[in-house]
Design an enzyme around this catalytic site. Structure first.
Site, PDB file in Angstrom:
ATOM      1  N   TYR A 167       8.339   0.318   9.382  1.00 38.14           N
ATOM      2  CA  TYR A 167       9.560  -0.581   8.446  1.00 38.14           C
ATOM      3  C   TYR A 167       9.441  -0.727   7.067  1.00 38.14           C
ATOM      4  CZ  TYR A 167      12.037  -3.639   6.037  1.00 38.14           C
ATOM      5  OH  TYR A 167      12.229  -4.468   4.878  1.00 38.14           O
ATOM      6  N   ALA A 216      -1.319   0.400   9.498  1.00 38.91           N
ATOM      7  CA  ALA A 216      -1.223   0.273  10.936  1.00 38.91           C
ATOM      8  C   ALA A 216      -1.711  -1.103  11.036  1.00 38.91           C
ATOM      9  CB  ALA A 216      -1.826   1.246  10.984  1.00 38.91           C
ATOM     10  N   LYS A 219      -6.437  -9.757   8.967  1.00 34.40           N
ATOM     11  CA  LYS A 219      -6.515  -9.322   8.071  1.00 34.40           C
ATOM     12  C   LYS A 219      -7.586  -9.754   6.725  1.00 34.40           C
ATOM     13  CE  LYS A 219      -2.544  -6.388   8.450  1.00 34.40           C
ATOM     14  NZ  LYS A 219      -2.576  -5.884   7.936  1.00 34.40           N
ATOM     15  N   TYR A 242      -3.545 -13.626  13.151  1.00 34.39           N
ATOM     16  CA  TYR A 242      -3.481 -12.786  12.699  1.00 34.39           C
ATOM     17  C   TYR A 242      -3.266 -12.329  11.054  1.00 34.39           C
ATOM     18  CZ  TYR A 242       0.054 -10.158   8.663  1.00 34.39           C
ATOM     19  OH  TYR A 242       0.663  -8.993   8.162  1.00 34.39           O
ATOM     20  N   ARG A 281       8.342 -25.048  13.313  1.00 34.94           N
ATOM     21  CA  ARG A 281       6.820 -24.397  14.196  1.00 34.94           C
ATOM     22  C   ARG A 281       5.975 -25.011  13.443  1.00 34.94           C
ATOM     23  NH1 ARG A 281       9.224 -18.864  13.494  1.00 34.94           N
ATOM     24  NH2 ARG A 281       9.070 -19.080  11.189  1.00 34.94           N
ATOM     25  N   ASP A 339       0.295   7.285  12.667  1.00 31.80           N
ATOM     26  CA  ASP A 339       0.974   6.278  13.576  1.00 31.80           C
ATOM     27  C   ASP A 339       0.676   6.080  15.370  1.00 31.80           C
ATOM     28  OD1 ASP A 339       2.859   4.187  14.498  1.00 31.80           O
ATOM     29  OD2 ASP A 339       3.179   4.113  12.368  1.00 31.80           O
TER      30      ASP A 339
HETATM   31  N1  LIG Z   1       6.348  -7.476   7.065  1.00 37.12           N
HETATM   32  C1  LIG Z   1       6.243  -7.814   6.198  1.00 37.12           C
HETATM   33  O1  LIG Z   1       6.954  -8.751   6.283  1.00 37.12           O
HETATM   34  C2  LIG Z   1       4.473  -7.795   6.404  1.00 37.12           C
HETATM   35  C3  LIG Z   1       4.143  -8.724   4.856  1.00 37.12           C
HETATM   36  C4  LIG Z   1       2.992  -9.127   4.812  1.00 37.12           C
HETATM   37  C5  LIG Z   1       1.714  -7.743   5.739  1.00 37.12           C
HETATM   38  N2  LIG Z   1       2.410  -6.742   5.511  1.00 37.12           N
HETATM   39  C6  LIG Z   1       1.824  -5.433   6.588  1.00 37.12           C
HETATM   40  O2  LIG Z   1       2.170  -4.639   6.325  1.00 37.12           O
HETATM   41  C7  LIG Z   1       2.211  -3.722   7.476  1.00 37.12           C
HETATM   42  C8  LIG Z   1       3.568  -2.854   8.293  1.00 37.12           C
HETATM   43  O3  LIG Z   1       4.430  -3.997   8.615  1.00 37.12           O
HETATM   44  P1  LIG Z   1       5.565  -3.685   8.986  1.00 37.12           P
HETATM   45  O4  LIG Z   1       6.267  -4.198   8.249  1.00 37.12           O
HETATM   46  O5  LIG Z   1       6.608  -2.229   8.982  1.00 37.12           O
HETATM   47  O6  LIG Z   1       4.883  -3.480  10.183  1.00 37.12           O
HETATM   48  P2  LIG Z   1       5.702  -2.417  11.598  1.00 37.12           P
HETATM   49  O7  LIG Z   1       5.253  -2.859  12.727  1.00 37.12           O
HETATM   50  O8  LIG Z   1       7.411  -2.039  11.359  1.00 37.12           O
HETATM   51  O9  LIG Z   1       4.596  -1.237  11.551  1.00 37.12           O
HETATM   52  C9  LIG Z   1       3.642  -1.368  11.310  1.00 37.12           C
HETATM   53  C10 LIG Z   1       3.317   0.204  11.937  1.00 37.12           C
HETATM   54  O10 LIG Z   1       1.407   0.519  12.729  1.00 37.12           O
HETATM   55  C11 LIG Z   1       2.002   1.341  13.453  1.00 37.12           C
HETATM   56  N3  LIG Z   1       0.404   0.847  14.205  1.00 37.12           N
HETATM   57  C12 LIG Z   1       0.224   0.111  14.846  1.00 37.12           C
HETATM   58  N4  LIG Z   1      -0.669  -0.365  15.055  1.00 37.12           N
HETATM   59  C13 LIG Z   1      -1.805   0.721  14.780  1.00 37.12           C
HETATM   60  C14 LIG Z   1      -2.938   1.704  15.344  1.00 37.12           C
HETATM   61  N5  LIG Z   1      -3.819   0.799  15.996  1.00 37.12           N
HETATM   62  N6  LIG Z   1      -3.051   3.465  15.189  1.00 37.12           N
HETATM   63  C15 LIG Z   1      -1.471   3.906  15.093  1.00 37.12           C
HETATM   64  N7  LIG Z   1      -0.683   2.834  14.816  1.00 37.12           N
HETATM   65  C16 LIG Z   1      -0.316   1.438  14.522  1.00 37.12           C
HETATM   66  C17 LIG Z   1       3.008   1.152  14.778  1.00 37.12           C
HETATM   67  O11 LIG Z   1       3.920   1.830  15.450  1.00 37.12           O
HETATM   68  C18 LIG Z   1       4.387   1.381  13.118  1.00 37.12           C
HETATM   69  O12 LIG Z   1       4.409   1.797  12.662  1.00 37.12           O
HETATM   70  C19 LIG Z   1       1.259  -4.255   7.741  1.00 37.12           C
HETATM   71  O13 LIG Z   1      -0.264  -4.521   8.069  1.00 37.12           O
HETATM   72  C20 LIG Z   1       1.615  -5.769   7.722  1.00 37.12           C
HETATM   73  O14 LIG Z   1       0.470  -6.343   8.403  1.00 37.12           O
HETATM   74  C21 LIG Z   1       3.898  -6.731   6.765  1.00 37.12           C
END
Ligand SMILES: NC(=O)c1ccc[n+]([C@@H]2O[C@H](COP(=O)([O-])OP(=O)(O)OC[C@H]3O[C@@H](n4cnc5c(N)ncnc54)[C@H](O)[C@@H]3O)[C@@H](O)[C@H]2O)c1
Length: 340
Positions: A10, A85, A156, A152, A294, A30
């Site tokens: 995303y 990722a 991080k 989680y 929660r 990815d």
């Molecule tokens: N969505 C939020 O509100 C939010 C908030 C804070 C931090 N984050 C961080 O942002 C990043 C992206 O989050 P997102 O919401 O887009 O999630 P998402 O699940 O849409 O994207 C994560 C991507 O990483 C890939 N992936 C996961 N593990 C992998 C690995 N070991 N090797 C290769 N690819 C891998 C997945 O296939 C996916 O395409 C993450 O690190 C998440 O912790 C997200």
């Protein structure tokens, strides 16, 4: 050439668009565990409208696969890595901690070691507001103590706590970006949030409004807030993407060597306000269930992002909740990606 792990996800797909639109060639790494193969294709399509956009290559594999990383670095002159990722389901992380320590922590360590070996010395790391845990004050500044209340956030925080050592021992220049609640979608409507298991508030309410979920539950309406529901800081995903470009440019220019930045709007919005914004977007009212709180949900989470504004020149373009929700609604209405 910029390596972007998690670029089929995303936030990653929006970051890939922003970085490639600025003229950088991008390699996405990815494993598609939660991402979508079509995201890269959709980004290529929408970049056709941008003069001077970089090329995008998608490599399918784990971000901690050291031999694959060596191969990528041999084949491409990697100037910097943006490491998104990860798995990010808080509830799942509490049921299956090993999954998060393996994927988010261990795989990141293998990635860092590969960068060291291949002499790549610039990293933008995706961190999260979850590293703060229960806030002692709001808005939360970057100096706030890190006391994650879920696995989680801990997975991080462990990487964040290692980065200074990689700086001292191996000269890694890095920026950690702690996002608050990412939401919304690219203005084109071609990329957006699509998860097989959805847990985020805005898409859940939208899926309910579209009749693709039977119910929607508010977890607690007895918090000490103006309408009893939790307050969160929603940040448009395109504004997050812009911050990644600014962070990358600061690293490439040598202006920043090690720094942490919060990314949020600093504006509180309650669960009820999000529901009202979806009602406004879809033009009808929604019924919701009220459930118990929660465990571990703080009543208020609000970012102080002044440091990113002052030092990176970050200026969010879509700070209003209704704009964020409207863009998400548009994406969900248009979305026709196959399941991958
Ligand atoms: N969505 C939020 O509100 C939010 C908030 C804070 C931090 N984050 C961080 O942002 C990043 C992206 O989050 P997102 O919401 O887009 O999630 P998402 O699940 O849409 O994207 C994560 C991507 O990483 C890939 N992936 C996961 N593990 C992998 C690995 N070991 N090797 C290769 N690819 C891998 C997945 O296939 C996916 O395409 C993450 O690190 C998440 O912790 C997200």
């Amino acid at each position: 050439m910029i390596l972007i792990t998690g670029g089929a996800g995303y936030i990653g797909s929006h970051v890939v668009k922003e970085i490639a639109a600025a003229g950088f060639d991008v390699v996405i790494l990815d494993n598609l565990s939660t991402g979508n193969r079509v995201a890269a294709e959709a980004v290529r399509t929408l970049l056709r409208d941008y003069d001077g956009a970089g090329q995008i290559e998608l490599v399918i594999g784990d971000c901690g696969n050291e031999s694959l990383l060596d191969q990528i670095c041999r084949q491409h002159p990697i100037d910097a890595v943006i490491h998104l990722a990860a798995f990010s389901e808080v509830g799942e992380s509490m049921r299956d901690a090993a999954k998060y320590f393996s994927n988010n922590t261990a795989q990141s360590i293998y990635l860092l070691n590969s960068l060291k070996r291949n002499r790549v010395d610039k990293l933008v790391f995706s961190s999260t507001a979850a590293v703060y845990g229960q806030p002692l004050r709001n808005p939360i500044p970057e100096e706030h103590p890190l006391q994650p209340s879920n696995v989680y956030g801990l997975s991080k925080m462990m990487i964040e706590s290692m980065l200074p050592r990689y700086r001292v021992n191996y000269g890694l220049n890095y920026i950690s970006l702690r996002y608050f609640n990412a939401a919304g979608a690219d203005a084109s409507g071609l990329i957006g949030e699509k998860h097989r298991q959805e847990s985020h508030l805005i898409p859940l309410v939208i899926l309910r409004a579209m009749g693709r979920r039977d119910r929607f539950t508010i977890f607690g309406d007895d918090y000490d807030t103006y309408d009893g529901t939790c307050l969160r800081d929603y940040i448009h995903v395109s504004d997050l993407a812009q911050a990644h470009l600014l962070a990358l440019q600061a690293l490439l220019a040598g202006n920043v060597r090690e720094r942490v930045y919060n990314l949020g709007n600093g504006r509180p919005h309650s669960v009820r306000e999000v529901i009202a914004a979806v009602e406004q977007a879809c033009g009808r009212s929604l019924t919701c269930d009220i459930g118990p709180r929660r465990l571990g949900d703080p009543s208020i989470l609000l970012a102080s992002s002044q440091r990113a504004v002052d030092e990176l020149g970050w200026k969010p373009q879509y700070p209003h909740l209704q704009n964020i929700v409207d863009s998400a609604w548009r994406w969900h209405r248009l979305e026709n990606w196959p399941e991958s």
